[in-house]
Design a protein around this motif. Structure first.
Motif, mmCIF file in Angstrom:
data_model
loop_
_atom_site.group_PDB
_atom_site.id
_atom_site.type_symbol
_atom_site.label_atom_id
_atom_site.label_comp_id
_atom_site.label_asym_id
_atom_site.label_seq_id
_atom_site.Cartn_x
_atom_site.Cartn_y
_atom_site.Cartn_z
ATOM 1 N N ILE A 271 0.838 -1.206 0.000
ATOM 2 C CA ILE A 271 0.000 0.000 0.000
ATOM 3 C C ILE A 271 0.869 1.249 0.000
ATOM 4 O O ILE A 271 0.601 2.214 -0.733
ATOM 5 C CB ILE A 271 -0.963 -0.020 1.204
ATOM 6 N N LEU A 272 1.926 1.271 0.806
ATOM 7 C CA LEU A 272 2.807 2.445 0.861
ATOM 8 C C LEU A 272 3.513 2.686 -0.468
ATOM 9 O O LEU A 272 3.629 3.840 -0.912
ATOM 10 C CB LEU A 272 3.839 2.280 1.978
ATOM 11 N N ILE A 273 3.951 1.638 -1.122
ATOM 12 C CA ILE A 273 4.615 1.795 -2.416
ATOM 13 C C ILE A 273 3.627 2.299 -3.457
ATOM 14 O O ILE A 273 3.938 3.188 -4.248
ATOM 15 C CB ILE A 273 5.256 0.468 -2.866
ATOM 16 N N LYS A 274 2.428 1.764 -3.456
ATOM 17 C CA LYS A 274 1.415 2.173 -4.436
ATOM 18 C C LYS A 274 0.995 3.623 -4.224
ATOM 19 O O LYS A 274 0.762 4.361 -5.179
ATOM 20 C CB LYS A 274 0.201 1.239 -4.326
ATOM 21 N N MET A 275 0.931 4.055 -2.957
ATOM 22 C CA MET A 275 0.544 5.439 -2.665
ATOM 23 C C MET A 275 1.651 6.434 -3.033
ATOM 24 O O MET A 275 1.371 7.578 -3.395
ATOM 25 C CB MET A 275 0.201 5.595 -1.182
ATOM 26 N N SER A 276 2.893 6.010 -2.953
ATOM 27 C CA SER A 276 3.992 6.951 -3.159
ATOM 28 C C SER A 276 4.274 7.241 -4.634
ATOM 29 O O SER A 276 4.742 8.320 -4.964
ATOM 30 C CB SER A 276 5.266 6.433 -2.486
ATOM 31 N N SER A 277 4.017 6.280 -5.526
ATOM 32 C CA SER A 277 4.306 6.512 -6.940
ATOM 33 C C SER A 277 3.522 5.543 -7.807
ATOM 34 O O SER A 277 2.983 4.555 -7.328
ATOM 35 C CB SER A 277 5.807 6.352 -7.202
ATOM 36 N N LYS A 278 3.517 5.862 -9.091
ATOM 37 C CA LYS A 278 2.837 4.994 -10.049
ATOM 38 C C LYS A 278 3.713 3.792 -10.361
ATOM 39 O O LYS A 278 4.899 3.793 -10.115
ATOM 40 C CB LYS A 278 2.563 5.758 -11.344
ATOM 41 N N GLY A 279 3.117 2.796 -10.949
ATOM 42 C CA GLY A 279 3.879 1.621 -11.369
ATOM 43 C C GLY A 279 3.571 0.410 -10.516
ATOM 44 O O GLY A 279 2.811 0.479 -9.550
ATOM 45 N N PRO A 280 4.186 -0.697 -10.873
ATOM 46 C CA PRO A 280 3.915 -1.942 -10.151
ATOM 47 C C PRO A 280 4.548 -1.930 -8.758
ATOM 48 O O PRO A 280 5.535 -1.239 -8.507
ATOM 49 C CB PRO A 280 4.561 -3.013 -11.023
ATOM 50 N N ILE A 281 3.986 -2.720 -7.862
ATOM 51 C CA ILE A 281 4.500 -2.819 -6.496
ATOM 52 C C ILE A 281 5.744 -3.700 -6.474
ATOM 53 O O ILE A 281 6.725 -3.397 -5.805
ATOM 54 C CB ILE A 281 3.414 -3.401 -5.566
ATOM 55 N N ILE A 282 5.698 -4.762 -7.237
ATOM 56 C CA ILE A 282 6.803 -5.722 -7.279
ATOM 57 C C ILE A 282 7.660 -5.451 -8.507
ATOM 58 O O ILE A 282 7.162 -5.359 -9.627
ATOM 59 C CB ILE A 282 6.279 -7.179 -7.323
ATOM 60 N N PHE A 283 8.960 -5.301 -8.305
ATOM 61 C CA PHE A 283 9.934 -5.121 -9.378
ATOM 62 C C PHE A 283 10.534 -6.483 -9.699
ATOM 63 O O PHE A 283 10.881 -7.234 -8.793
ATOM 64 C CB PHE A 283 11.026 -4.153 -8.913
ATOM 65 N N ARG A 284 10.613 -6.803 -10.974
ATOM 66 C CA ARG A 284 11.194 -8.095 -11.324
ATOM 67 C C ARG A 284 12.211 -7.901 -12.434
ATOM 68 O O ARG A 284 12.049 -7.061 -13.319
ATOM 69 C CB ARG A 284 10.096 -9.064 -11.677
ATOM 70 N N HIS A 285 13.282 -8.664 -12.323
ATOM 71 C CA HIS A 285 14.304 -8.629 -13.352
ATOM 72 C C HIS A 285 15.055 -9.956 -13.366
ATOM 73 O O HIS A 285 14.970 -10.743 -12.431
ATOM 74 C CB HIS A 285 15.265 -7.447 -13.159
ATOM 75 N N LYS A 286 15.809 -10.143 -14.452
ATOM 76 C CA LYS A 286 16.549 -11.400 -14.607
ATOM 77 C C LYS A 286 17.926 -11.257 -13.982
ATOM 78 O O LYS A 286 18.562 -10.222 -14.085
ATOM 79 C CB LYS A 286 16.688 -11.756 -16.082
ATOM 80 N N ARG A 287 18.362 -12.327 -13.346
ATOM 81 C CA ARG A 287 19.718 -12.408 -12.798
ATOM 82 C C ARG A 287 20.328 -13.728 -13.226
ATOM 83 O O ARG A 287 19.639 -14.670 -13.564
ATOM 84 C CB ARG A 287 19.692 -12.340 -11.269
ATOM 85 N N LYS A 288 21.641 -13.764 -13.169
ATOM 86 C CA LYS A 288 22.360 -14.996 -13.479
ATOM 87 C C LYS A 288 22.611 -15.740 -12.185
ATOM 88 O O LYS A 288 23.106 -15.192 -11.209
ATOM 89 C CB LYS A 288 23.697 -14.703 -14.141
ATOM 90 N N GLY A 289 22.269 -17.014 -12.164
ATOM 91 C CA GLY A 289 22.466 -17.837 -10.988
ATOM 92 C C GLY A 289 23.641 -18.775 -11.152
ATOM 93 O O GLY A 289 24.570 -18.514 -11.927
#
Length: 108
Positions: free
Chosen positions: A66-84
């Motif tokens: 809720i705090l992230i959504k209230m502070s700015s636009k965009g998705p709450i969860i950030f996802r990206h690819k990493r090398k394992g």
């Protein structure tokens, strides 16, 4: 500290230990509880702490979302690819801490 470790070693061996304090400190004799008591108490403490974490963690997810959504636009969860391990790609999911598109505006 050394005296405590010595007393604890004797307590482990005998399960009980009477300690006589020096009269100048004006303290009385005490009896240490059996070591099994402390082991069971520690186990209970860890189990209760784990249960509280499991019960409270979903609440934190909701509040942070809720705090992230209230502070700015965009998705709450950030996802990206990493090398394992062995260069295998995997998806990493995190709460977003920057505004959307901040990585594209990055100055080198």
């Amino acid at each position: 500290m050394i005296a405590f470790l010595a007393a604890y070693a004797v307590a482990l061996k005998n399960q009980r230990l009477r300690i006589a304090y020096i009269k100048e400190h004006n303290l009385q004799n005490i009896t240490l509880k059996p070591v099994l008591y402390y082991a069971i108490k520690r186990l209970c403490d860890v189990c209760v702490a784990l249960a509280v974490c499991v019960l409270v963690l979903p609440l934190f997810y909701v509040v942070f979302g809720i705090l992230i959504k209230m502070s700015s636009k965009g998705p709450i969860i950030f996802r990206h690819k990493r090398k394992g391990l062995f260069e295998q790609e995997l998806m990493c999911y995190k709460f977003r801490s920057m505004y959307e598109g901040a990585s594209a505006e990055r100055v080198l």
